[in-house]
Design a protein around this motif. Sequence first.
Motif, PDB file in Angstrom:
ATOM      1  N   ASN A  15      39.444  -9.108  -0.576  1.00 40.70           N
ATOM      2  CA  ASN A  15      38.335  -9.147  -1.930  1.00 40.70           C
ATOM      3  C   ASN A  15      37.379 -10.084  -2.242  1.00 40.70           C
ATOM      4  N   THR A  33      36.915  -7.962  -5.675  1.00 42.48           N
ATOM      5  CA  THR A  33      37.245  -6.810  -6.359  1.00 42.48           C
ATOM      6  C   THR A  33      38.758  -6.623  -7.685  1.00 42.48           C
ATOM      7  N   GLN A  34      39.228  -7.832  -7.324  1.00 44.55           N
ATOM      8  CA  GLN A  34      41.100  -7.954  -8.028  1.00 44.55           C
ATOM      9  C   GLN A  34      40.689  -9.577  -7.997  1.00 44.55           C
ATOM     10  N   LYS A  35      41.404 -10.210  -9.037  1.00 40.33           N
ATOM     11  CA  LYS A  35      42.675 -11.175  -9.336  1.00 40.33           C
ATOM     12  C   LYS A  35      43.506 -11.046  -8.147  1.00 40.33           C
ATOM     13  N   GLU A  36      43.742 -11.810  -7.856  1.00 34.25           N
ATOM     14  CA  GLU A  36      45.590 -12.000  -7.336  1.00 34.25           C
ATOM     15  C   GLU A  36      46.237 -13.172  -7.565  1.00 34.25           C
ATOM     16  N   ASP A  64      36.144 -11.866 -11.706  1.00 29.18           N
ATOM     17  CA  ASP A  64      36.331 -10.021 -11.698  1.00 29.18           C
ATOM     18  C   ASP A  64      35.708  -9.091 -11.038  1.00 29.18           C
ATOM     19  N   GLY A  66      36.165  -6.460 -11.255  1.00 25.10           N
ATOM     20  CA  GLY A  66      36.595  -4.513 -12.241  1.00 25.10           C
ATOM     21  C   GLY A  66      37.055  -3.644 -11.225  1.00 25.10           C
ATOM     22  N   TYR A  67      36.959  -3.268 -10.597  1.00 25.58           N
ATOM     23  CA  TYR A  67      37.961  -2.151  -8.975  1.00 25.58           C
ATOM     24  C   TYR A  67      39.372  -2.176  -9.588  1.00 25.58           C
ATOM     25  N   ASP A  68      40.034  -3.669  -9.545  1.00 30.50           N
ATOM     26  CA  ASP A  68      41.644  -3.586  -9.633  1.00 30.50           C
ATOM     27  C   ASP A  68      41.806  -2.711  -7.944  1.00 30.50           C
ATOM     28  N   GLU A  69      41.221  -2.869  -6.995  1.00 30.40           N
ATOM     29  CA  GLU A  69      41.349  -2.385  -6.009  1.00 30.40           C
ATOM     30  C   GLU A  69      41.125  -3.734  -4.512  1.00 30.40           C
ATOM     31  N   GLU A  70      41.114  -3.186  -2.953  1.00 27.29           N
ATOM     32  CA  GLU A  70      40.499  -4.066  -2.333  1.00 27.29           C
ATOM     33  C   GLU A  70      39.371  -3.408  -1.832  1.00 27.29           C
ATOM     34  N   GLU A 300      31.612  -4.649 -14.279  1.00 31.98           N
ATOM     35  CA  GLU A 300      31.599  -6.069 -14.641  1.00 31.98           C
ATOM     36  C   GLU A 300      30.417  -6.487 -14.142  1.00 31.98           C
TER      37      GLU A 300
END
Length: 439
Positions: A15, A33-36, A64, A66-70, A300
């Motif tokens: 990410n 690209t997204q926080k986990e 973040d 802001g892509y909500d995906e890898e 973002e």
Amino acid sequence: MPTTQDYEYLLECKNVIGVDYDEREDRVTVFVTQKEPADCLADEDDVEKRVADAGDDVAIDVVDAGYDEEREGFDALSMFETVPEAAPGREGRHRPVPAGVSESNTNLTAGTGGPYPARVTDPDAEDIVWRDDIESGDLVRLSNNHVYARSNAADPGAPILQPSPHDGGEADDAVGELVGYVPIEEGVRVDVAARSVERELESADYFELEASWPTGIRREEYEALQGETVTKTGRTTGVTSAEIEATSASVRVNFGEDHGPVLLREQLVTGPMSEGGDSGSPVFLEDGALVGLLFAGSAEQTICNRIALVESELGVEILTDEPDTGGDVDGSAEIPVRTTTLDHTLSVDLESPSLSLESIRFEDRIRPGESVEAVVTVGAEPGAYWLAIEDEQRTVTIPVDDGPESRGQAAVTIPVSVPDGLEDSLTVRVRGGPVGTLE
């Protein structure tokens, strides 16, 4: 002392698409690209664990994108097959052409025309692609490589349209040809290209920005810009502003199937202020100084080249207005060609009545908030020379006294504005060089 490159190993983590080290705060900013949650990450993908295992005791911010995906990188903002509609007034045909409106390669969807005028200073530099007929002193307009040169895919001479094809641009809307670019490759510091110009078709204005902008070109001390507000003018989102979040970031940017994600270093990262089609937008500080060239981003963040690197990497000098043509615009007038051969920075004590440093002295005491006259004396062979302190520029002529091979001296007075609030010293930059002509 660490640098951003010392933390590029974090780009190996899942990410992670950008990293920046702030020396002043001893802080690493990581763009993902997204926080986990940490318990969902393997040890090799846990940023904090990787830093701790490396023995570094630094603060870490995970931001973040802001892509909500890898994803593998930020988006180059004019690489899409479809782009959003342009802001009102920017999709149309403009003659003369200002910066900040729709403009791109004839085989691209849409982009933004950037800074003009820029003067070519080093057409023979290695690792830069220039058309064979480009010479020192030629004027060009700038945008991104991926806007004008389609990420290295276009040949010099390819037509550049204003407006872009997506906005109705056709062959008759050509305003120039691709004449140079810095190739997109791993570790590059800029995404920039240049097109030819016909001076009567170009404007040094920046669409919907103050007429006085650019007030100058920001060429140093980028680290001090953290948290500063910047403003851009671009084809898709018009005039927008954001704060600088990073000043020396290493980021991965996706340039499409032919290149995939490419590492770029020493980038400015701001908050969101762009969308697809804004690539090539000029970026300004609040005082009107040109500071960046926008080329990539996410929902973002926005990514910009430092404008000083745009100049040095491509071998151009961006001007704050067009050179004097003596009133002609048909190309028949002589255009000054100024080559920099003197570039000196000095510090002088406040309240000192004068300063002699070979060729520079101040006529009066130097006090905060006032202006002082600086007398700059140069020695050289006979001819015309330009001298500048900050944005004040003058021309001086050394006469022929003892033959054309002799050296002489001449002096010119240049006003220097002393900022308010100084306590110990004033730093000024003195530049100069010979003035030739381009027919």
